[in-house]
Enzyme design. Structure first.
Site, PDB file in Angstrom:
ATOM      1  N   HIS A 108      16.088   7.867  -6.446  1.00  0.00           N
ATOM      2  CA  HIS A 108      15.354   7.104  -5.430  1.00  0.00           C
ATOM      3  C   HIS A 108      15.412   5.603  -5.733  1.00  0.00           C
ATOM      4  O   HIS A 108      15.677   4.787  -4.836  1.00  0.00           O
ATOM      5  CB  HIS A 108      13.904   7.608  -5.399  1.00  0.00           C
ATOM      6  CG  HIS A 108      12.982   6.870  -4.489  1.00  0.00           C
ATOM      7  ND1 HIS A 108      12.399   7.449  -3.382  1.00  0.00           N
ATOM      8  CD2 HIS A 108      12.515   5.588  -4.514  1.00  0.00           C
ATOM      9  CE1 HIS A 108      11.630   6.563  -2.775  1.00  0.00           C
ATOM     10  NE2 HIS A 108      11.672   5.419  -3.447  1.00  0.00           N
ATOM     11  N   GLU A 109      15.199   5.230  -7.009  1.00  0.00           N
ATOM     12  CA  GLU A 109      15.147   3.811  -7.383  1.00  0.00           C
ATOM     13  C   GLU A 109      16.536   3.165  -7.379  1.00  0.00           C
ATOM     14  O   GLU A 109      16.677   2.002  -6.988  1.00  0.00           O
ATOM     15  CB  GLU A 109      14.474   3.636  -8.751  1.00  0.00           C
ATOM     16  CG  GLU A 109      13.043   4.176  -8.862  1.00  0.00           C
ATOM     17  CD  GLU A 109      12.097   3.686  -7.780  1.00  0.00           C
ATOM     18  OE1 GLU A 109      12.330   2.605  -7.232  1.00  0.00           O
ATOM     19  OE2 GLU A 109      11.139   4.419  -7.467  1.00  0.00           O
TER      20      GLU A 109
ATOM     21  N   GLY B  39       7.418   4.679  -9.720  1.00  0.00           N
ATOM     22  CA  GLY B  39       8.716   4.014  -9.827  1.00  0.00           C
ATOM     23  C   GLY B  39       8.751   2.769  -8.955  1.00  0.00           C
ATOM     24  O   GLY B  39       8.116   2.746  -7.896  1.00  0.00           O
TER      25      GLY B  39
ATOM     26  N   HIS C 175      17.349   2.103  -3.981  1.00  0.00           N
ATOM     27  CA  HIS C 175      16.743   0.806  -3.636  1.00  0.00           C
ATOM     28  C   HIS C 175      17.668  -0.349  -4.022  1.00  0.00           C
ATOM     29  O   HIS C 175      17.848  -1.300  -3.261  1.00  0.00           O
ATOM     30  CB  HIS C 175      15.413   0.606  -4.368  1.00  0.00           C
ATOM     31  CG  HIS C 175      14.225   1.187  -3.667  1.00  0.00           C
ATOM     32  ND1 HIS C 175      13.848   0.816  -2.389  1.00  0.00           N
ATOM     33  CD2 HIS C 175      13.302   2.091  -4.066  1.00  0.00           C
ATOM     34  CE1 HIS C 175      12.742   1.480  -2.050  1.00  0.00           C
ATOM     35  NE2 HIS C 175      12.399   2.271  -3.047  1.00  0.00           N
TER      36      HIS C 175
ATOM     37  N   GLN D  59      12.321  -4.121  -4.238  1.00  0.00           N
ATOM     38  CA  GLN D  59      11.047  -3.964  -3.525  1.00  0.00           C
ATOM     39  C   GLN D  59      10.115  -5.158  -3.706  1.00  0.00           C
ATOM     40  O   GLN D  59       9.178  -5.327  -2.929  1.00  0.00           O
ATOM     41  CB  GLN D  59      10.323  -2.694  -4.011  1.00  0.00           C
ATOM     42  CG  GLN D  59      11.040  -1.415  -3.659  1.00  0.00           C
ATOM     43  CD  GLN D  59      10.318  -0.225  -4.241  1.00  0.00           C
ATOM     44  OE1 GLN D  59      10.584   0.181  -5.364  1.00  0.00           O
ATOM     45  NE2 GLN D  59       9.388   0.345  -3.497  1.00  0.00           N
TER      46      GLN D  59
ATOM     47  N   CYS E  46       7.103   6.309  -1.185  1.00  0.00           N
ATOM     48  CA  CYS E  46       7.659   5.028  -1.633  1.00  0.00           C
ATOM     49  C   CYS E  46       6.596   3.950  -1.459  1.00  0.00           C
ATOM     50  O   CYS E  46       5.926   3.909  -0.424  1.00  0.00           O
ATOM     51  CB  CYS E  46       8.900   4.687  -0.800  1.00  0.00           C
ATOM     52  SG  CYS E  46       9.682   3.132  -1.264  1.00  0.00           S
ATOM     53  N   LEU E  47       6.460   3.083  -2.464  1.00  0.00           N
ATOM     54  CA  LEU E  47       5.476   1.992  -2.365  1.00  0.00           C
ATOM     55  C   LEU E  47       5.793   1.048  -1.200  1.00  0.00           C
ATOM     56  O   LEU E  47       4.900   0.384  -0.697  1.00  0.00           O
ATOM     57  CB  LEU E  47       5.434   1.200  -3.679  1.00  0.00           C
ATOM     58  CG  LEU E  47       4.756   1.906  -4.861  1.00  0.00           C
ATOM     59  CD1 LEU E  47       4.997   1.139  -6.154  1.00  0.00           C
ATOM     60  CD2 LEU E  47       3.266   2.082  -4.605  1.00  0.00           C
TER      61      LEU E  47
END
Ligand code: QAP
Ligand code: CO
Length: 177
Positions: free
Chosen positions: A135-136, A46, A139, A51, A93-94
């Site tokens: 989660h996204e 994701g 962000h 990000q 998380c990236l």
């Protein structure tokens, strides 16, 4: 194909609040393709536009099942229903590489969003898919999963990255003499 730079915690820009997309046009589709390339290149499941320092409400998700790629794009997503039941599981998380910890989320949700052709789509999600959407969307609202962890853990994560940064700067200096 274009790879975008992924912001890393504790970058302040990860707390920016993304604006709704007003028209889903070729410009927006270009962002989506670059985000998919960037996510696949880093082996993520994701990625939110925040990000990659784009302040627009765009998310890409690809949860592989049986090695079949399943790319989903959510534009201006809204969660319109949440289960009473909550579920705790590990997240990563990236933007917070190498860190994984348990987070409590709604176990089931219904989400409405536009797809890349500007069609309104409704998703009923549970399990990893539901977790990833929550989660996204966080962000896009400037929130990271580490903010659900204790202050002690957040301090420890920040200090780990600080040490890593100093080490990298030191090595670079050595290489250049
Ligand atoms: C968000 O996260 C997510 O630390 C997506 O070294 C994760 O794609 C939602 C990744 C889990 C629900 C459950 C993380 C890649 C990818 C790392 C990701 C890393 C390399 C994270
Ligand atoms: Co993330």
């Amino acid at each position: 194909m274009a790879l975008l730079n992924i912001l890393n915690y504790p970058d302040k820009r990860l707390h920016n609040i993304a604006k709704p997309v007003s028209v889903v046009d070729s410009r927006v589709r270009g962002i989506i393709y670059d985000m998919l390339d960037t996510m696949h290149n880093s082996e993520g499941i994701g990625l939110a536009a925040t990000q990659v320092n784009i302040q627009e409400r765009i998310i890409v998700i690809d949860i592989n099942e049986n090695e079949n790629s399943n790319c989903i794009t959510l534009i201006n997503p809204e969660i319109i229903w949440r289960s009473d039941k909550l579920e705790t599981d590990n997240e990563g998380c990236l933007s917070v590489p190498g860190i994984y910890d348990k987070v409590e989320r709604y176990s089931e949700i219904v989400c409405v969003a536009l797809d890349k052709n500007s069609n309104k789509i409704e998703y009923r999600a549970d399990g990893l898919f539901a977790r990833c959407i929550q989660h996204e969307i966080d962000h896009l609202n400037g929130k990271l999963f580490v903010e659900y962890l204790s202050n002690f853990k957040q301090d420890r994560i920040r200090s780990r990255y600080k040490k890593y940064k100093i080490k990298t700067a030191y090595n670079t200096k050595n290489i250049q003499g």
